[in-house]
Structures are given as structure tokens and as C-alpha cells.
Write an enzyme that holds these catalytic residues in place. Structure first.
Site, PDB file in Angstrom:
ATOM      1  N   GLU A 142      10.214   1.911   0.038  1.00  0.00           N
ATOM      2  CA  GLU A 142      10.857   1.163   1.108  1.00  0.00           C
ATOM      3  C   GLU A 142       9.992  -0.074   1.364  1.00  0.00           C
ATOM      4  O   GLU A 142       8.771   0.058   1.549  1.00  0.00           O
ATOM      5  CB  GLU A 142      10.930   2.017   2.383  1.00  0.00           C
ATOM      6  CG  GLU A 142      11.621   1.256   3.496  1.00  0.00           C
ATOM      7  CD  GLU A 142      11.745   2.040   4.803  1.00  0.00           C
ATOM      8  OE1 GLU A 142      11.377   3.219   4.848  1.00  0.00           O
ATOM      9  OE2 GLU A 142      12.203   1.406   5.771  1.00  0.00           O
ATOM     10  N   LYS A 196       2.110   4.152   5.781  1.00  0.00           N
ATOM     11  CA  LYS A 196       2.291   2.710   5.944  1.00  0.00           C
ATOM     12  C   LYS A 196       2.292   2.309   7.414  1.00  0.00           C
ATOM     13  O   LYS A 196       1.790   1.253   7.766  1.00  0.00           O
ATOM     14  CB  LYS A 196       3.589   2.269   5.265  1.00  0.00           C
ATOM     15  CG  LYS A 196       3.436   2.157   3.760  1.00  0.00           C
ATOM     16  CD  LYS A 196       4.709   1.678   3.103  1.00  0.00           C
ATOM     17  CE  LYS A 196       5.691   2.816   2.979  1.00  0.00           C
ATOM     18  NZ  LYS A 196       6.899   2.444   2.231  1.00  0.00           N
ATOM     19  N   ARG A 202       2.547  15.364  -1.744  1.00  0.00           N
ATOM     20  CA  ARG A 202       2.004  14.044  -1.413  1.00  0.00           C
ATOM     21  C   ARG A 202       0.518  14.030  -1.709  1.00  0.00           C
ATOM     22  O   ARG A 202      -0.167  15.030  -1.510  1.00  0.00           O
ATOM     23  CB  ARG A 202       2.125  13.801   0.089  1.00  0.00           C
ATOM     24  CG  ARG A 202       3.431  13.359   0.582  1.00  0.00           C
ATOM     25  CD  ARG A 202       3.349  13.142   2.086  1.00  0.00           C
ATOM     26  NE  ARG A 202       3.044  11.757   2.385  1.00  0.00           N
ATOM     27  CZ  ARG A 202       3.962  10.807   2.394  1.00  0.00           C
ATOM     28  NH1 ARG A 202       5.225  11.088   2.127  1.00  0.00           N
ATOM     29  NH2 ARG A 202       3.635   9.568   2.673  1.00  0.00           N
TER      30      ARG A 202
HETATM   31  P1  ATP Z   1       4.499   6.292   3.998  1.00  0.00           P
HETATM   32  O1  ATP Z   1       4.530   7.598   4.708  1.00  0.00           O
HETATM   33  O2  ATP Z   1       3.153   5.859   3.568  1.00  0.00           O
HETATM   34  O3  ATP Z   1       5.223   5.222   4.728  1.00  0.00           O
HETATM   35  P2  ATP Z   1       6.804   6.724   2.396  1.00  0.00           P
HETATM   36  O4  ATP Z   1       7.032   8.017   1.754  1.00  0.00           O
HETATM   37  O5  ATP Z   1       7.607   6.379   3.573  1.00  0.00           O
HETATM   38  O6  ATP Z   1       5.264   6.549   2.642  1.00  0.00           O
HETATM   39  P3  ATP Z   1       8.152   5.141   0.458  1.00  0.00           P
HETATM   40  O7  ATP Z   1       8.113   3.680   0.317  1.00  0.00           O
HETATM   41  O8  ATP Z   1       9.394   5.757   0.944  1.00  0.00           O
HETATM   42  O9  ATP Z   1       6.935   5.540   1.375  1.00  0.00           O
HETATM   43  O10 ATP Z   1       7.667   5.841  -0.869  1.00  0.00           O
HETATM   44  C1  ATP Z   1       8.114   5.542  -2.169  1.00  0.00           C
HETATM   45  C2  ATP Z   1       7.874   6.748  -3.033  1.00  0.00           C
HETATM   46  O11 ATP Z   1       6.480   7.067  -3.029  1.00  0.00           O
HETATM   47  C3  ATP Z   1       8.595   7.956  -2.492  1.00  0.00           C
HETATM   48  O12 ATP Z   1       9.186   8.645  -3.556  1.00  0.00           O
HETATM   49  C4  ATP Z   1       7.519   8.759  -1.836  1.00  0.00           C
HETATM   50  O13 ATP Z   1       7.825  10.117  -1.877  1.00  0.00           O
HETATM   51  C5  ATP Z   1       6.293   8.405  -2.673  1.00  0.00           C
HETATM   52  N1  ATP Z   1       5.079   8.553  -1.895  1.00  0.00           N
HETATM   53  C6  ATP Z   1       4.781   7.999  -0.699  1.00  0.00           C
HETATM   54  N2  ATP Z   1       3.584   8.406  -0.239  1.00  0.00           N
HETATM   55  C7  ATP Z   1       3.097   9.238  -1.180  1.00  0.00           C
HETATM   56  C8  ATP Z   1       1.889  10.005  -1.298  1.00  0.00           C
HETATM   57  N3  ATP Z   1       0.958   9.992  -0.355  1.00  0.00           N
HETATM   58  N4  ATP Z   1       1.726  10.753  -2.410  1.00  0.00           N
HETATM   59  C9  ATP Z   1       2.659  10.776  -3.370  1.00  0.00           C
HETATM   60  N5  ATP Z   1       3.804  10.089  -3.324  1.00  0.00           N
HETATM   61  C10 ATP Z   1       4.038   9.325  -2.249  1.00  0.00           C
HETATM   62 MG    MG Z   2       9.826   6.508   3.266  1.00  0.00          MG
END
Ligand code: ATP
Ligand code: MG
Length: 580
Positions: free
Chosen positions: A51, A286, A276
Site C-alpha cells: 500500500e 509504517k 510477519r
Molecule cells: P505495515 O504494518 O508496516 O504498515 P502492511 O502490511 O500494512 O505493513 P503493506 O504495504 O500492506 O504493508 O504490505 C505489502 C506486503 O508486505 C503485504 O503482503 C504484507 O503482508 C507484507 N508485509 C508487510 N509487513 C511485513 C513484515 N513485517 N514481514 C513480512 N511481510 C510483511
Molecule cells: Mg497493509
């Protein structure tokens, strides 16, 4: 023990409790099974779906590694898809940084870069299709009421009084939602599933909400936006993604993911969840990283203390080190915490192979060699990288006045202090033995200068009479040294779990006030004058350093990427001993 030996040991052992073979990977097993049953006609197609509401961090590197790595392994493809359904938090700056960072990590999506917003028309049509099938309805409950009606894990939900509107009325209201007739939050489109489902996600989840917000790509074309659950699986399906790999928090959404695909009768992408990445002393969210940037706790998203890809790149981490780390971390079906030291270990291991050695003195102490001729300069030959013969050698100027590290001298040496002291001999890297004679102090009693003698017969680094020294120290010639700023980084947080905070406070109380130390008068060997932004070195005995973007010719700035000491190797040894 030298750092390289430690690194090799730790690398050979991979992770505690894991064999040195390729770690087991249940996602690979699923793909292998699907290939065997020809479920997707031999295709493997994954996607990485960020995102654009912040910069990528090391957790995303894990996801990139899994998605691109598995596709490559099976001759498949991976798309980059921006999951941009939340216009209030998304920006072009984030899109641009994500593209740059994912490329830097080695991800190659060829021409397959997509946006969920590319599919807004199709998603709307599919929503209408579900309304027409009696599977979706317009609800007039507000967000708070929807929450109340949803029930809880122990109580079933209650059906909304608007749940049984006629299809015609739903179609009319949904069209008018789109046309902008209603204010934000006044209505939603919901899937009609089961308010008594044990899975809360199946209790008539919201598909669309009203939001009069300008989208970074579609502008003001839309005032209704699909929710994640009604966008993600459908986007996967449009792109004919075979394995939609995401993190464990989406496990409970999987029945809904599948439900929408089945109700719409579209390409059956399948969702698979993995753990994760969590790292000690690090926050990977983020939202919180944005808070650090907005509150000025760090210098920006690319501050070298940040766990963002742009931060660790600036700090000097290499994509290879990050990939090796991701490979060693592997995937699992339960969330855990990985030691930050393990990441640092892989950085050291990679830089040990490629970084040229150089001599730099961070906290200089002047050394005068009384028996060395004034005005004489010699060039001593030193090895550029003991791990890589092809890196060759270079000459460093040697003269009567040198700088050594303050830490490498003690007037009154404690037991086991083998470095320089009055009457104790040490080797200078690349050549001579020197012996301390006397110290010069200032008015406040601080040592400002050390006098020494050198043994001209030890130029080769050894004494013809066979006498030994117990330490070799680094140095730079005072006349030839160049000045530089060196930024030393420590963990950004003091606590292993930075979100562990006393009630009523937030994670910023755990920030390490000493996470950045700036040394403004480091002395470097002259060959570093030509160092360019991004160049990486091992400053002998100190650690790995790289040239910061703030650096200018004549005003060099270095970041410490990681010190030499490998705590991960120690942790691992402890773990192995425990396991025995
Ligand atoms: P955050 O909680 O940091 O905002 P998010 O999951 O909202 O992270 P996205 O931009 O939606 O961030 O993530 C893109 C991809 O990366 C998704 O498939 C998500 O599952 C994966 N991802 C995000 N954070 C992690 C992590 N800590 N470890 C492994 N994969 C991750
Ligand atoms: Mg997300």
C-alpha cells in the site's frame, strides 16, 4: 578470533534449531503440490502488493524475497501491485520510493506494474453483480452502529434493519452512493453473508464506503472506495495470480477472500499466509515509522537508523546481505521475533567479502616517533582485502607523526591490555613495531601526545630477532590524513520490544537518546579522499562504513554500517549449547 572466522562459523550454522540445509518452506510445498496436480496448468504467478502509504521496510523485503524468489524458482512471474484503495493515506512520493526500493532489492516485475485503482470500474461492476444476485446490500447504519451490530467472538451479530432491502432499492442507493449524493460514512455497501458466523469477517463485511477524497491516481472520479477485502482478492483474480502470499493477520480473511471469488465466479487465486518479520529493538509498522518522521525523531524515512529499505541502504547494507538474511529467516506459520543481530551478521558476512580495507582513526591521539627522521615519508604497502586477493594492495604514507585511536593507548595498562603503553611494543598495520616512551599532558592532566621509538628492522611487520608483539593497531600519518565526519549509529530503541511501554505512554519513550553519535574530526588515510557516495569500506578494527549522500569532496561524511563485533555468532553459540 578475527571477524571473518566468526562470520563463517555463524553462517555455517544458519539458525538455531535449523539444519544447514535449505530451511523447510511450506509455501514451496504447496506450490510443488499444485504443480503436481496441474492446478494452474503449471503456472506460478505471485504478486507483491504494497500500500503506498509509507516507505518499504525490512519486513517488506521478506515478502519481496518470498514472492519473487518462489516465482523465479519455478520459472513463474511476479507482479508489483499498489494496493491503493485508501486515498487519505496514499501519495505519489510513496509509490516512487517503493519502486526504487523494490528494484534495489533486486525485484524484477518486467512490465507488470499495476494498481488496484486500475480496477475500480471492474470492482464496481462486480459489486453491482453481487447486489443483483441478492448477495450485497446498502446499509444505513453508521460505522459505530455497524461495530455494535457485529457482536463479538463470544456473541453472534445482529442483522441490520436495512439488510432485507429489495434488489431494486439497493441498486438505486448504490448508484447514488457512487454519484455523490450522500455524505461520508452515511451508508456502506455490505456483503450479505452470515451475521452469526464464528468468523467476524464473514458477518456481512463492508465492501464499499463513501469517502469524498482525492485519490493520487483517480483524482475526484470516485467518492466510494472498495475495502481491502473487496479489492485484494479480486485484483489477484484479474491478474490471474496463482498464489497470493500474505502475512498471518489475513488468515481470518481467507474465507472471505474465497467467498467473493466463488460468488463472482472468477479466476480462483488462492491465499497463503506466512509469518510477519519482527526484529528485536525495531518497529516494523509504517504508521509508527511515519510518526517518527513526522515528529522529527529521525531525519527522515531514509535516516540510517530507520528499518526502512532506504534507511538501511543509506546506512550501507547491501541487497545481497538482505536477501541472504531473508533466506535464512525462512517462513513459518507462527509469528516470532528475530534477533536484529542476525540481520547484522549477514551484513558483516557480505561486506567482509567485498569491502576494501582502509585505516581511519575516529578518536585521534597524536603519536610522535622520536627516532624517525623529520621530513621523511615512506610508503608502506597494505592489503586491500585479505578475503579477496584480486582487490590488490595499496600504499599508505608513513611519517614521524601519526594518529592512533585513543583507546589503543593506556598510560597504566590494565592486565591483558596488549596495545600501546609506555614500555609496551605494538605493530603498526603494514609495518613497524613501535614502543611507547613518554606521554605529554595538558593542564587538565589529559594525554595529548605520546612519544615512541620505532625499530627500523621491523618494516616487514616482523622482528628479525623473532620477538613478538601481541597487538597490531591501525594509524594514519598526521601530515597526510584527511578529516571526515563519521556518524555512529546504535539501536534506535533501547528495549528489545519497543512497543512494551508503561500505560498511557507511547513507544517513543523507548527511543535510544544515543542512537546517533557524530564524530566531526576523524582522521582518514589519504586514499579515501576519492571515496564516492555509497562506497563501502572496512575501517580496520572498527567496522564497516559507507559514504553518506551528505558527503562532498573535501568534506567527507561516513556512516557506520555495523561494527565488527558479531553478537549474533555469540547468541547462536549460546542457543546451540542450550539445545544440547
Ligand atoms: P505495515 O504494518 O508496516 O504498515 P502492511 O502490511 O500494512 O505493513 P503493506 O504495504 O500492506 O504493508 O504490505 C505489502 C506486503 O508486505 C503485504 O503482503 C504484507 O503482508 C507484507 N508485509 C508487510 N509487513 C511485513 C513484515 N513485517 N514481514 C513480512 N511481510 C510483511
Ligand atoms: Mg497493509
Amino acid at each position: 578470533m578475527s571477524s571473518s572466522t566468526r562470520d563463517e562459523e555463524a553462517a555455517a550454522a544458519t539458525r538455531p534449531g535449523e539444519s544447514a540445509e535449505r530451511p523447510s518452506n511450506f509455501i514451496r510445498d504447496i506450490i510443488l503440490e499444485d504443480l503436481k496436480t496441474n492446478k494452474y496448468k503449471g503456472r506460478v504467478h505471485t504478486r507483491f502488493p504494497p500500500e503506498p502509504n509509507g516507505y518499504l521496510h525490512i519486513g517488506h523485503a521478506k515478502s519481496i524475497h518470498i514472492n519473487f524468489g518462489l516465482a523465479t524458482e519455478f520459472g513463474g512471474k511476479t507482479n508489483l501491485r499498489f494496493d491503493d484503495t485508501n486515498p487519505e493515506k496514499e501519495e505519489q512520493e510513496y509509490v516512487d520510493s517503493i519502486i526504487a526500493d523494490a528494484r534495489w532489492l533486486g525485484a524484477n516485475w518486467e512490465d507488470r506494474m499495476f494498481y488496484a485503482s486500475d480496477y475500480f470500474d471492474q470492482l464496481y461492476e462486480w459489486a453491482v453483480q453481487l447486489v443483483k444476485a441478492g448477495k450485497a446490500y446498502v446499509d444505513d447504519l453508521d460505522a459505530e452502529q455497524v461495530r455494535q451490530y457485529r457482536g463479538s467472538l463470544t456473541e453472534p451479530g445482529k442483522e441490520s434493519p436495512y439488510r432485507n432491502r429489495s434488489i431494486e432499492e439497493n441498486l438505486d442507493l448504490f448508484e447514488r452512493m457512487r454519484a455523490g449524493e450522500f455524505p461520508d460514512g452515511s451508508r456502506t455497501l455490505r456483503a450479505k453473508i452470515d451475521m452469526a458466523s464464528p468468523n467476524l469477517n464473514m458477518r456481512d463485511p463492508v465492501m464499499y464506503r463513501i469517502l469524498h477524497a482525492t485519490h493520487h491516481r483517480t483524482g475526484d472520479q470516485w467518492c466510494i472506495y472498495p475495502m481491502y477485502d473487496f479489492a485484494h482478492g479480486q485484483s489477484d483474480s484479474i491478474e490471474q495470480i496463482t498464489h497470493s502470499i500474505c502475512t498471518l493477520e489475513f488468515e481470518d480473511h481467507r474465507p472471505l477472500y474465497t467467498w467473493f471469488i466463488e460468488q463472482l465466479g472468477i479466476f480462483p487465486s488462492q491465499q497463503i499466509e506466512f509469518d510477519r518479520l519482527n526484529l528485536t529493538y525495531t518497529l516494523l509498522s509504517k504508521r509508527r515509522l511515519l510518526q517518527l518522521v513526522q515528529e522529527g525523531r529521525v531525519r527522515g524515512w531514509d535516516d540510517p537508523r530507520m528499518p526502512t529499505i532506504s534507511g538501511i541502504r543509506r546506512r550501507g547494507y547491501t541487497p545481497e546481505a538482505i536477501r541472504n538474511f531473508c533466506a535464512a529467516v525462512g517462513v513459518s506459520k507462527t509469528n516470532g521475533i528475530t534477533e536484529l543481530a542476525m540481520l547484522e551478521h549477514f551484513v558483516r558476512e557480505d561486506l567482509n567479502k567485498r569491502a576494501l580495507r582502509a585505516m581511519a582513526v575516529l578518536r585521534p591521539l597524536k603519536v610522535v616517533i622520536d627516532n624517525y627522521p623529520e621530513g621523511q615519508v615512506e610508503e608502506l604497502e597494505v592489503v586491500n582485502n585479505p578475503e579477496d586477493a584480486s582487490a590488490g594492495t595499496r600504499k599508505v604514507p608513513f611519517s614521524r607523526v601519526l594518529y592512533i585511536e585513543q583507546d589503543d593507548f593506556r598510560e597504566l595498562p590494565p592486565k591483558k591490555f596488549f596495545r600501546l603503553s609506555p614500555a609496551q611494543e605494538v605493530r603498526l598495520r603494514g609495518g613497524y613495531f613501535i614502543r611507547g616512551t613518554e606521554v605529554v599532558k595538558n593542564h587538565s592532566g589529559e594525554i595529548v601526545e605520546v612519544h615512541c621509538t620505532y625499530d627500523p628492522a621491523t618494516r616487514s611487520g616482523n622482528a628479525p630477532d623473532g620477538r613478538k608483539v601481541k597487538a597490531t593497531i591501525h594509524w594514519v600519518s598526521a601530515r597526510h590524513a584527511i578529516d571526515a565526519e563519521v556518524r555512529l549509529y546504535e539501536n534506535l530503541f533501547l528495549k528489545e520490544d519497543p512497543s512494551d511501554v508503561p500505560e498511557g505512554q507511547d513507544f517513543t519513550v523507548n527511543l535510544n537518546p544515543n542512537s546517533l553519535a557524530v564524530i566531526t574530526e576523524a582522521k582518514l588515510e589519504p586514499s579515501l579522499a576519492s571515496a564516492k557516495q555509497g562506497d563501502r569500506y572496512q575501517f580496520e578494527r572498527l567496522g564497516y562504513f559507507c559514504v553518506d549522500p551528505d558527503s562532498r569532496p573535501g568534506a567527507l561524511v561516513f556512516n557506520r554500517t555495523v561494527p565488527l563485533r558479531d553478537t549474533w555468532a555469540k547468541i547462536e553459540k549460546r542457543e546451540q549449547e542450550k539445545a544440547q
